[in-house]
Design an enzyme around this catalytic site. Structure first.
Site, PDB file in Angstrom:
ATOM      1  N   HIS A 102      -2.191  -1.153  -4.444  1.00 49.39           N
ATOM      2  CA  HIS A 102      -4.200  -1.496  -4.425  1.00 49.39           C
ATOM      3  C   HIS A 102      -4.521   0.199  -4.511  1.00 49.39           C
ATOM      4  CE1 HIS A 102      -4.250  -1.390   0.290  1.00 49.39           C
ATOM      5  NE2 HIS A 102      -4.073  -0.969  -0.135  1.00 49.39           N
TER       6      HIS A 102
ATOM      7  N   SER B  65       0.787  -0.956  -0.180  1.00 49.54           N
ATOM      8  CA  SER B  65       0.091   0.192  -0.507  1.00 49.54           C
ATOM      9  C   SER B  65       0.902   1.122  -0.392  1.00 49.54           C
ATOM     10  CB  SER B  65      -0.820  -0.228   0.767  1.00 49.54           C
ATOM     11  OG  SER B  65      -1.780   0.792   1.393  1.00 49.54           O
TER      12      SER B  65
END
EC number: 3.4.21.92
Length: 197
Positions: free
Chosen positions: A123, A98
């Site tokens: 993501h 992330s």
């Protein structure tokens, strides 16, 4: 309970004890370990600015092992990495997921590395909000704006097209170190430290 090892160093003025992270900071090594949140980001930013003030020409190394965290906290670290004069070399050990993956790819070109058994995950941002319909609409627009900005950062640092980044970040996208290199998040996978001569 977190135990932080102490290192004893002999100097001309006697012994001096440091916690291990302070001693490594002396060597211009910063650790981004654990969830990225405001307090941790503030400490990382302070270390980056301090090391720039100490020597604006000398590279800084950032070791990353993070599951990600708060976007605004991560962006404060990212912006500081881009703002300061020294190059920041990034190294993933364990994971850079992330926001951790964004910091990993934000290192200076040619200086972004991962150890062979580390993993990277990219993501789109996630969030949730409750409240009045108008407030929910405001927050939905804001998260879409954050998604756009993060995508642009990945485009800038990976060399991928916006379409490639958007499709790659639609869901959790896990990568082994070699795949992260091929994707452009890092420049090389390293197994051993290269000795400087």
């Amino acid at each position: 309970m977190n135990l932080v090892p102490m290192v004893v160093e002999q100097t001309g003025r006697g012994e001096r004890a440091y916690d291990i992270y302070s001693r490594l900071l002396k060597e211009r090594i910063i650790f981004v370990t654990g969830p990225i949140e405001d307090e941790m980001a503030s400490l990382i930013v302070a270390q980056l600015v301090f090391l720039e003030a100490e020597d604006p020409e000398k590279d800084i190394s950032m070791y990353i092992n993070s599951p990600g965290g708060v976007v605004t906290a991560g962006l404060s670290i990212y912006d500081t990495m881009q703002y300061i004069k020294p190059n920041v070399a990034t190294l993933c050990l364990g994971q850079a997921a992330s926001m951790g993956s964004l910091l990993l790819c934000a290192g200076a070109p040619g200086m972004r590395c991962a150890l062979p058994n580390s993993r990277v995950m990219i993501h789109q941002p996630s969030g949730g909000f409750r409240g009045q319909a108008t407030d929910i609409e405001i927050h939905a627009r804001e998260i879409l704006e954050i998604k756009r900005r993060l995508n642009e950062i990945f485009v800038r640092h990976t060399g991928k097209s916006l379409e490639e980044i958007e499709s790659s970040m639609e869901r959790d996208n896990f990568m082994i170190a070699e795949k992260a290199r091929d994707f452009g998040i890092i420049d090389k996978v390293i197994e051993k430290r290269i000795e400087e001569k």
